[in-house]
Design an enzyme around this catalytic site. Structure first.
Site, PDB file in Angstrom:
ATOM      1  N   SER A 249       0.767  -1.197   0.066  1.00  0.00           N
ATOM      2  CA  SER A 249       0.257  -0.019   0.144  1.00  0.00           C
ATOM      3  C   SER A 249       0.841   1.284  -0.502  1.00  0.00           C
ATOM      4  O   SER A 249       2.069   1.541   0.181  1.00  0.00           O
ATOM      5  CB  SER A 249      -0.874  -0.467   1.272  1.00  0.00           C
ATOM      6  OG  SER A 249      -0.844   1.550   1.447  1.00  0.00           O
TER       7      SER A 249
ATOM      8  N   TYR B 261      -2.691  -0.335  10.407  1.00  0.00           N
ATOM      9  CA  TYR B 261      -2.951  -0.781   8.698  1.00  0.00           C
ATOM     10  C   TYR B 261      -1.373  -0.641   8.187  1.00  0.00           C
ATOM     11  O   TYR B 261      -0.479  -0.947   7.445  1.00  0.00           O
ATOM     12  CB  TYR B 261      -3.954   0.204   8.162  1.00  0.00           C
ATOM     13  CG  TYR B 261      -3.915  -0.610   6.615  1.00  0.00           C
ATOM     14  CD1 TYR B 261      -3.271   0.340   5.571  1.00  0.00           C
ATOM     15  CD2 TYR B 261      -5.054  -1.691   6.874  1.00  0.00           C
ATOM     16  CE1 TYR B 261      -3.661  -0.551   4.400  1.00  0.00           C
ATOM     17  CE2 TYR B 261      -4.976  -1.398   5.144  1.00  0.00           C
ATOM     18  CZ  TYR B 261      -4.795  -1.546   4.111  1.00  0.00           C
ATOM     19  OH  TYR B 261      -4.468  -1.024   2.621  1.00  0.00           O
TER      20      TYR B 261
HETATM   21  C1  GCO Z   1      -7.489   5.285   4.705  1.00  0.00           C
HETATM   22  C2  GCO Z   1      -7.433   3.712   3.046  1.00  0.00           C
HETATM   23  C3  GCO Z   1      -6.555   2.959   3.377  1.00  0.00           C
HETATM   24  C4  GCO Z   1      -6.152   3.302   1.580  1.00  0.00           C
HETATM   25  C5  GCO Z   1      -5.047   1.872   1.045  1.00  0.00           C
HETATM   26  C6  GCO Z   1      -4.413   2.872   0.605  1.00  0.00           C
HETATM   27  O1  GCO Z   1      -8.383   4.771   5.613  1.00  0.00           O
HETATM   28  O2  GCO Z   1      -6.716   5.575   4.384  1.00  0.00           O
HETATM   29  O3  GCO Z   1      -8.036   2.464   4.315  1.00  0.00           O
HETATM   30  O4  GCO Z   1      -5.215   2.338   3.793  1.00  0.00           O
HETATM   31  O5  GCO Z   1      -6.851   0.900   1.831  1.00  0.00           O
HETATM   32  O6  GCO Z   1      -4.499   1.013   1.673  1.00  0.00           O
HETATM   33  O7  GCO Z   1      -3.482   2.257   0.203  1.00  0.00           O
END
Ligand code: GCO
Length: 255
Positions: free
Chosen positions: A146, A159
């Site tokens: 990501s 994440y």
């Molecule tokens: C957030 C999004 C991001 C996207 C993606 C970007 O909450 O900012 O969910 O995490 O999903 O990962 O690449």
């Protein structure tokens, strides 16, 4: 007429988290290049619907419902697929979730669920698939990182940590497995219109910010990842290893 370099005829791809969203779009892209597809997810009804959509396009497809965070279930599912469907030539580790919360308020469960699904699963599935690829001296592993492998924003520390770890796991796979004829690389999407981001897309302020922050001035569409997936799954990338291919409309290029 596509170049034979990108032809996936005769190859089989397992795509985790592929009953919808980016995973399904990449699976469909590989299928259009000739690959047979194994769709994975935990919801059998969603998987069946996704498989029917591909079958309608005359794709050789099967489904494998297993929890990518359960090492025993992963090992059993991969063994079954290799014995009953086909050897897995291409693995896309796409499964991912979001559990957004301010870091100081984030629960242990919110942390562990995201790290387990977005990072540990890639280790567990690759660990089940790679020995067979090594024995065949060929295999393509594509981890879905990501832009959050490089930057973060408030409320997604779990994440970002997972996707940052997945970037380095990709390089670690390349370092250990390239000599066996495997190529391990990653795709790093920017902001795409998916179910996981529905709340963001529908937030007028966030939507405006993303369109301003992204040089292309828009969100990505899931099918816009298919080309990168086909490239990294095909002979065209046989000397590409440990690379993170960012598909973000220019977001990471801009201050
Ligand atoms: C957030 C999004 C991001 C996207 C993606 C970007 O909450 O900012 O969910 O995490 O999903 O990962 O690449």
């Amino acid at each position: 007429m596509a170049s034979p370099l990108f032809d996936l005829t005769g190859r089989t791809a397992l795509v985790t988290g592929s009953s919808q969203g980016l995973g399904f779009a990449m699976a469909r892209g590989l299928a259009q290049a000739g690959a047979a597809i194994v769709l994975n997810g935990r919801d059998e009804a969603k998987l069946t619907r996704a498989a029917s959509a591909l079958q309608a396009e005359e794709v050789r497809v099967t489904t494998a419902a297993f929890d990518v965070t359960d090492g025993t279930a992963v090992a059993a599912a991969v063994a079954k697929l290799e014995a009953e469907f086909a050897p897995i030539d291409i693995l896309i580790n796409n499964a991912g979730i979001q559990r957004r919360a301010p870091l100081a308020e984030m629960t242990e469960q919110q942390w562990r669920e995201v790290l387990d699904t977005n990072l540990t699963s890639a280790f567990l599935v690759a660990r089940a698939v790679a020995p067979r690829m090594i024995a065949r001296r060929a295999g393509k592993i594509i981890n879905i990182c990501s832009v959050m492998s490089e930057v973060s924003r408030p409320t997604i520390a779990n994440y970002a940590a997972a996707k940052g770890g997945l970037k380095m796991l990709t390089r670690a796979m390349a370092v250990e497995w390239a000599k066996h004829g495997l190529q391990a690389n990653a795709i790093a999407p920017g902001y795409f219109m998916t179910e996981l981001n529905r709340s963001l897309v529908e937030n007028v302020e966030f939507n405006k910010w993303i369109c301003g922050r992204t040089p292309a001035g828009r969100w990505g569409q899931p099918e816009e990842l298919a080309g990168a997936a086909v490239f990294l799954a095909s002979r065209a990338s046989d000397f590409v290893n440990g690379q993170i291919l960012t598909i973000d409309g220019g977001l990471l290029a801009a201050l």
